[in-house]
Write a protein that holds these residues in place. Structure first.
Motif, PDB file in Angstrom:
ATOM      1  N   ASN A  40       0.790  -1.233   0.000  1.00 46.03           N
ATOM      2  CA  ASN A  40       0.000   0.000   0.000  1.00 46.03           C
ATOM      3  C   ASN A  40       0.821   1.281   0.000  1.00 46.03           C
ATOM      4  O   ASN A  40       0.267   2.357  -0.165  1.00 46.03           O
ATOM      5  CB  ASN A  40      -0.938   0.042   1.215  1.00 46.03           C
ATOM      6  CG  ASN A  40      -2.101  -0.907   1.071  1.00 46.03           C
ATOM      7  OD1 ASN A  40      -2.340  -1.457   0.025  1.00 46.03           O
ATOM      8  ND2 ASN A  40      -2.826  -1.101   2.152  1.00 46.03           N
ATOM      9  N   GLY A  41       2.115   1.188   0.232  1.00 46.77           N
ATOM     10  CA  GLY A  41       2.945   2.385   0.331  1.00 46.77           C
ATOM     11  C   GLY A  41       3.146   3.053  -1.014  1.00 46.77           C
ATOM     12  O   GLY A  41       2.768   2.534  -2.061  1.00 46.77           O
ATOM     13  N   ASP A  65      -6.950   0.235  -8.803  1.00 47.89           N
ATOM     14  CA  ASP A  65      -8.387   0.499  -8.689  1.00 47.89           C
ATOM     15  C   ASP A  65      -9.141  -0.600  -7.930  1.00 47.89           C
ATOM     16  O   ASP A  65     -10.338  -0.521  -7.738  1.00 47.89           O
ATOM     17  CB  ASP A  65      -9.013   0.694 -10.072  1.00 47.89           C
ATOM     18  CG  ASP A  65      -8.863  -0.539 -10.967  1.00 47.89           C
ATOM     19  OD1 ASP A  65      -7.997  -1.387 -10.655  1.00 47.89           O
ATOM     20  OD2 ASP A  65      -9.599  -0.641 -11.951  1.00 47.89           O
ATOM     21  N   GLU A  66      -8.448  -1.639  -7.487  1.00 47.73           N
ATOM     22  CA  GLU A  66      -9.074  -2.714  -6.728  1.00 47.73           C
ATOM     23  C   GLU A  66      -9.051  -2.377  -5.237  1.00 47.73           C
ATOM     24  O   GLU A  66      -7.996  -2.112  -4.681  1.00 47.73           O
ATOM     25  CB  GLU A  66      -8.342  -4.039  -6.972  1.00 47.73           C
ATOM     26  CG  GLU A  66      -8.443  -4.505  -8.405  1.00 47.73           C
ATOM     27  CD  GLU A  66      -7.566  -5.715  -8.685  1.00 47.73           C
ATOM     28  OE1 GLU A  66      -7.953  -6.515  -9.537  1.00 47.73           O
ATOM     29  OE2 GLU A  66      -6.500  -5.831  -8.058  1.00 47.73           O
ATOM     30  N   GLU A  67     -10.234  -2.374  -4.600  1.00 51.16           N
ATOM     31  CA  GLU A  67     -10.315  -2.028  -3.174  1.00 51.16           C
ATOM     32  C   GLU A  67      -9.737  -3.128  -2.300  1.00 51.16           C
ATOM     33  O   GLU A  67      -9.149  -2.862  -1.260  1.00 51.16           O
ATOM     34  CB  GLU A  67     -11.766  -1.747  -2.789  1.00 51.16           C
ATOM     35  CG  GLU A  67     -12.314  -0.479  -3.400  1.00 51.16           C
ATOM     36  CD  GLU A  67     -13.727  -0.199  -2.949  1.00 51.16           C
ATOM     37  OE1 GLU A  67     -14.126  -0.663  -1.879  1.00 51.16           O
ATOM     38  OE2 GLU A  67     -14.437   0.495  -3.691  1.00 51.16           O
ATOM     39  N   GLY A  80       0.398 -29.750   0.409  1.00 54.76           N
ATOM     40  CA  GLY A  80      -0.722 -30.031  -0.477  1.00 54.76           C
ATOM     41  C   GLY A  80      -2.084 -30.103   0.182  1.00 54.76           C
ATOM     42  O   GLY A  80      -3.096 -29.818  -0.453  1.00 54.76           O
ATOM     43  N   ASP A  81      -2.145 -30.506   1.458  1.00 53.41           N
ATOM     44  CA  ASP A  81      -3.442 -30.607   2.134  1.00 53.41           C
ATOM     45  C   ASP A  81      -3.813 -29.327   2.880  1.00 53.41           C
ATOM     46  O   ASP A  81      -4.795 -29.287   3.616  1.00 53.41           O
ATOM     47  CB  ASP A  81      -3.458 -31.807   3.092  1.00 53.41           C
ATOM     48  CG  ASP A  81      -2.373 -31.714   4.170  1.00 53.41           C
ATOM     49  OD1 ASP A  81      -1.464 -30.865   4.024  1.00 53.41           O
ATOM     50  OD2 ASP A  81      -2.430 -32.486   5.135  1.00 53.41           O
ATOM     51  N   GLU A  82      -3.014 -28.276   2.694  1.00 52.37           N
ATOM     52  CA  GLU A  82      -3.249 -27.001   3.378  1.00 52.37           C
ATOM     53  C   GLU A  82      -3.523 -25.907   2.363  1.00 52.37           C
ATOM     54  O   GLU A  82      -3.021 -25.933   1.237  1.00 52.37           O
ATOM     55  CB  GLU A  82      -2.019 -26.598   4.204  1.00 52.37           C
ATOM     56  CG  GLU A  82      -1.648 -27.564   5.302  1.00 52.37           C
ATOM     57  CD  GLU A  82      -0.348 -27.171   5.966  1.00 52.37           C
ATOM     58  OE1 GLU A  82      -0.374 -26.831   7.160  1.00 52.37           O
ATOM     59  OE2 GLU A  82       0.695 -27.201   5.278  1.00 52.37           O
ATOM     60  N   ARG A  83      -4.305 -24.912   2.798  1.00 51.66           N
ATOM     61  CA  ARG A  83      -4.569 -23.731   1.978  1.00 51.66           C
ATOM     62  C   ARG A  83      -4.453 -22.495   2.868  1.00 51.66           C
ATOM     63  O   ARG A  83      -5.027 -22.459   3.962  1.00 51.66           O
ATOM     64  CB  ARG A  83      -5.968 -23.806   1.365  1.00 51.66           C
ATOM     65  CG  ARG A  83      -6.111 -24.944   0.369  1.00 51.66           C
ATOM     66  CD  ARG A  83      -7.530 -25.276   0.036  1.00 51.66           C
ATOM     67  NE  ARG A  83      -8.345 -25.707   1.180  1.00 51.66           N
ATOM     68  CZ  ARG A  83      -8.293 -26.914   1.745  1.00 51.66           C
ATOM     69  NH1 ARG A  83      -7.426 -27.814   1.312  1.00 51.66           N
ATOM     70  NH2 ARG A  83      -9.088 -27.229   2.746  1.00 51.66           N
ATOM     71  N   LEU A  84      -3.716 -21.522   2.389  1.00 48.53           N
ATOM     72  CA  LEU A  84      -3.548 -20.268   3.127  1.00 48.53           C
ATOM     73  C   LEU A  84      -3.677 -19.123   2.141  1.00 48.53           C
ATOM     74  O   LEU A  84      -3.075 -19.144   1.064  1.00 48.53           O
ATOM     75  CB  LEU A  84      -2.176 -20.222   3.813  1.00 48.53           C
ATOM     76  CG  LEU A  84      -1.826 -18.951   4.575  1.00 48.53           C
ATOM     77  CD1 LEU A  84      -2.786 -18.693   5.739  1.00 48.53           C
ATOM     78  CD2 LEU A  84      -0.387 -19.014   5.098  1.00 48.53           C
ATOM     79  N   SER A  85      -4.490 -18.149   2.496  1.00 52.29           N
ATOM     80  CA  SER A  85      -4.657 -16.971   1.635  1.00 52.29           C
ATOM     81  C   SER A  85      -4.754 -15.729   2.504  1.00 52.29           C
ATOM     82  O   SER A  85      -4.978 -15.812   3.708  1.00 52.29           O
ATOM     83  CB  SER A  85      -5.908 -17.107   0.765  1.00 52.29           C
ATOM     84  OG  SER A  85      -7.056 -17.232   1.578  1.00 52.29           O
ATOM     85  N   VAL A  86      -4.579 -14.593   1.870  1.00 52.36           N
ATOM     86  CA  VAL A  86      -4.658 -13.322   2.584  1.00 52.36           C
ATOM     87  C   VAL A  86      -5.646 -12.410   1.873  1.00 52.36           C
ATOM     88  O   VAL A  86      -5.652 -12.307   0.650  1.00 52.36           O
ATOM     89  CB  VAL A  86      -3.267 -12.653   2.709  1.00 52.36           C
ATOM     90  CG1 VAL A  86      -2.621 -12.454   1.344  1.00 52.36           C
ATOM     91  CG2 VAL A  86      -3.351 -11.324   3.452  1.00 52.36           C
ATOM     92  N   LEU A  87      -6.512 -11.786   2.659  1.00 52.59           N
ATOM     93  CA  LEU A  87      -7.463 -10.786   2.165  1.00 52.59           C
ATOM     94  C   LEU A  87      -6.865  -9.423   2.488  1.00 52.59           C
ATOM     95  O   LEU A  87      -6.723  -9.053   3.651  1.00 52.59           O
ATOM     96  CB  LEU A  87      -8.827 -10.956   2.836  1.00 52.59           C
ATOM     97  CG  LEU A  87      -9.883  -9.886   2.557  1.00 52.59           C
ATOM     98  CD1 LEU A  87     -10.220  -9.814   1.075  1.00 52.59           C
ATOM     99  CD2 LEU A  87     -11.144 -10.153   3.377  1.00 52.59           C
ATOM    100  N   MET A  88      -6.490  -8.679   1.434  1.00 50.95           N
ATOM    101  CA  MET A  88      -5.803  -7.405   1.603  1.00 50.95           C
ATOM    102  C   MET A  88      -6.702  -6.265   1.150  1.00 50.95           C
ATOM    103  O   MET A  88      -7.419  -6.384   0.170  1.00 50.95           O
ATOM    104  CB  MET A  88      -4.508  -7.390   0.786  1.00 50.95           C
ATOM    105  CG  MET A  88      -3.628  -8.580   1.027  1.00 50.95           C
ATOM    106  SD  MET A  88      -1.999  -8.490   0.224  1.00 50.95           S
ATOM    107  CE  MET A  88      -2.392  -8.125  -1.466  1.00 50.95           C
ATOM    108  N   PHE A  89      -6.643  -5.156   1.891  1.00 51.10           N
ATOM    109  CA  PHE A  89      -7.435  -3.963   1.576  1.00 51.10           C
ATOM    110  C   PHE A  89      -6.510  -2.797   1.251  1.00 51.10           C
ATOM    111  O   PHE A  89      -5.472  -2.628   1.879  1.00 51.10           O
ATOM    112  CB  PHE A  89      -8.311  -3.571   2.773  1.00 51.10           C
ATOM    113  CG  PHE A  89      -9.284  -4.635   3.187  1.00 51.10           C
ATOM    114  CD1 PHE A  89     -10.527  -4.730   2.591  1.00 51.10           C
ATOM    115  CD2 PHE A  89      -8.946  -5.554   4.170  1.00 51.10           C
ATOM    116  CE1 PHE A  89     -11.430  -5.709   2.964  1.00 51.10           C
ATOM    117  CE2 PHE A  89      -9.830  -6.546   4.554  1.00 51.10           C
ATOM    118  CZ  PHE A  89     -11.075  -6.621   3.953  1.00 51.10           C
ATOM    119  N   HIS A  90      -6.930  -1.965   0.286  1.00 51.58           N
ATOM    120  CA  HIS A  90      -6.149  -0.776  -0.046  1.00 51.58           C
ATOM    121  C   HIS A  90      -6.272   0.297   1.034  1.00 51.58           C
ATOM    122  O   HIS A  90      -5.318   1.011   1.317  1.00 51.58           O
ATOM    123  CB  HIS A  90      -6.622  -0.177  -1.380  1.00 51.58           C
ATOM    124  CG  HIS A  90      -5.717  -0.495  -2.521  1.00 51.58           C
ATOM    125  ND1 HIS A  90      -4.351  -0.342  -2.472  1.00 51.58           N
ATOM    126  CD2 HIS A  90      -5.975  -0.971  -3.754  1.00 51.58           C
ATOM    127  CE1 HIS A  90      -3.820  -0.695  -3.616  1.00 51.58           C
ATOM    128  NE2 HIS A  90      -4.782  -1.094  -4.418  1.00 51.58           N
TER     129      HIS A  90
END
Length: 198
Positions: A40-41, A65-67, A80-90
């Motif tokens: 974001n910087g 332009d993506e919030e 393989g049996d794991e899932r990790l994701s990040v939800l990032m905001f502007h």
């Protein structure tokens, strides 16, 4: 005398630039502030730290332009049996990391970690076990885990692995090594009360 003035005039912009860069670098008081700033910087972020999305193995660029965006961690970081994701905001530093692991066919354990930028806390929340379309929480989650040979200790180890190895560990290795697990700056990690020994 004119020689010195020319040198000073020539060096002044470089000195101002260096002081500006140092000011930004020192203003990042914990690893999550570094992570958020890396995406974001302003233009200075490319000099201060590596991009967070690159550190987790994503080559996709976050469009201005993506919030918000959801980025998965690469399989080189999680198994393989794991899932990790990040939800990032502007417009916010309060990012959320979502983790799930399959402990048996059709049985998933999941939770999230959200950074509270006001309190400087990286907090675990939303602990659940999903089975046949039903979701279990609290003591029911622990009861269900027991049928698969897992308990509160396993849950705690898994939670610590996600934070210390996957989220922060990946950043310290691929993003910035200014902070470490022994030095989190002004940030604290708060685990779900369910995994704390009673």
């Amino acid at each position: 005398m004119k020689k010195y003035r020319k040198k000073i005039l020539w060096l002044a912009p470089i000195l101002i630039f260096c002081l500006y860069w140092l000011g930004i670098y020192l203003s990042l008081k914990n690893p999550m502030e570094e992570i958020v700033y890396s995406e974001n910087g302003g233009m200075m972020r490319y000099i201060t730290v590596n991009r967070f999305t690159e550190s987790i193995g994503s080559l996709r660029v976050w469009k201005e332009d993506e919030e918000f965006q959801i980025y998965p961690y690469s399989e080189g970081i999680v198994s393989g049996d794991e899932r990790l994701s990040v939800l990032m905001f502007h417009d916010s530093s309060d990012w959320t990391f979502r983790y799930e692991v399959d402990i048996a066919k059709g049985i998933t354990v999941g939770f999230g970690f959200t950074y509270d930028s006001t309190k400087k806390i990286f907090r675990q929340e939303g602990l659940f076990l999903s089975k046949n379309g039903a979701s279990y929480k609290g003591q029911q989650l622990l009861d269900q885990l027991a049928t698969y040979g897992k308990d509160r200790t396993w849950l705690k180890k898994q939670s610590k692995k996600v934070v210390e190895q996957y989220i922060l560990g990946t950043w310290f290795k691929n993003g910035s090594s200014r902070y470490s697990l022994k030095n989190l700056g002004d940030m604290k990690i708060e685990y779900n009360e369910l995994i704390e020994e009673k």
